[in-house]
Design a protein around this motif. Structure first.
Motif, PDB file in Angstrom:
ATOM      1  N   PRO A   1       0.834  -1.209   0.000  1.00  0.00           N
ATOM      2  CA  PRO A   1       0.000   0.000   0.000  1.00  0.00           C
ATOM      3  C   PRO A   1       0.869   1.260   0.000  1.00  0.00           C
ATOM      4  N   TRP A   2       0.445   2.235  -0.756  1.00  0.00           N
ATOM      5  CA  TRP A   2       1.136   3.517  -0.771  1.00  0.00           C
ATOM      6  C   TRP A   2       0.837   4.226   0.548  1.00  0.00           C
TER       7      TRP A   2
ATOM      8  N   TYR B   1      -1.840   7.387   7.566  1.00  0.00           N
ATOM      9  CA  TYR B   1      -1.499   8.583   6.818  1.00  0.00           C
ATOM     10  C   TYR B   1      -2.327   9.768   7.302  1.00  0.00           C
TER      11      TYR B   1
ATOM     12  N   TRP C   1      -0.514   6.949   1.399  1.00  0.00           N
ATOM     13  CA  TRP C   1      -1.835   7.556   1.524  1.00  0.00           C
ATOM     14  C   TRP C   1      -2.967   6.528   1.504  1.00  0.00           C
ATOM     15  N   GLU C   2      -2.626   5.248   1.290  1.00  0.00           N
ATOM     16  CA  GLU C   2      -3.630   4.196   1.284  1.00  0.00           C
ATOM     17  C   GLU C   2      -3.759   3.489   2.649  1.00  0.00           C
ATOM     18  N   THR C   3      -3.040   3.966   3.639  1.00  0.00           N
ATOM     19  CA  THR C   3      -3.097   3.346   4.953  1.00  0.00           C
ATOM     20  C   THR C   3      -3.831   4.266   5.922  1.00  0.00           C
ATOM     21  N   GLU C   4      -4.266   3.688   7.018  1.00  0.00           N
ATOM     22  CA  GLU C   4      -4.973   4.461   8.028  1.00  0.00           C
ATOM     23  C   GLU C   4      -4.054   5.424   8.763  1.00  0.00           C
TER      24      GLU C   4
END
Length: 84
Positions: A75-76, A83, A78-81
């Motif tokens: 996951p990039w 971020y 910005w795709e994680t919680e």
């Protein structure tokens, strides 16, 4: 601060210190204490890097020899919680 962020911050600090000591050694090549410190910080950075990559994947695409595009599948940020 997440564990990932803590590891990155520590790794960044050790790498900065090692780079700074290398610069110092350019003008003081016979300073044995500094050479010893450089070895210590470089080893700490290597251990943290290995720990980080084991838990979160490679830091850069260039360091991913075993599974060539695996880093793209993670996951990039910005795709994680985590971020902000």
């Amino acid at each position: 601060m997440t564990e990932r962020e803590i590891l990155l911050k520590k790794l960044s600090s050790y790498c900065f210190m090692a780079d700074d000591l290398k610069l110092y050694l350019d003008t003081h090549p016979y300073d044995k204490d500094t050479v010893k410190k450089l070895t210590e910080y470089s080893e700490k950075a290597d251990r943290l890097k290995a720990d980080f990559e084991q838990k979160y994947g490679p830091l850069t695409a260039a360091e991913n020899d075993s599974a060539r595009w695996k880093w793209v599948k993670a996951p990039w940020p910005w795709e994680t919680e985590d971020y902000d």
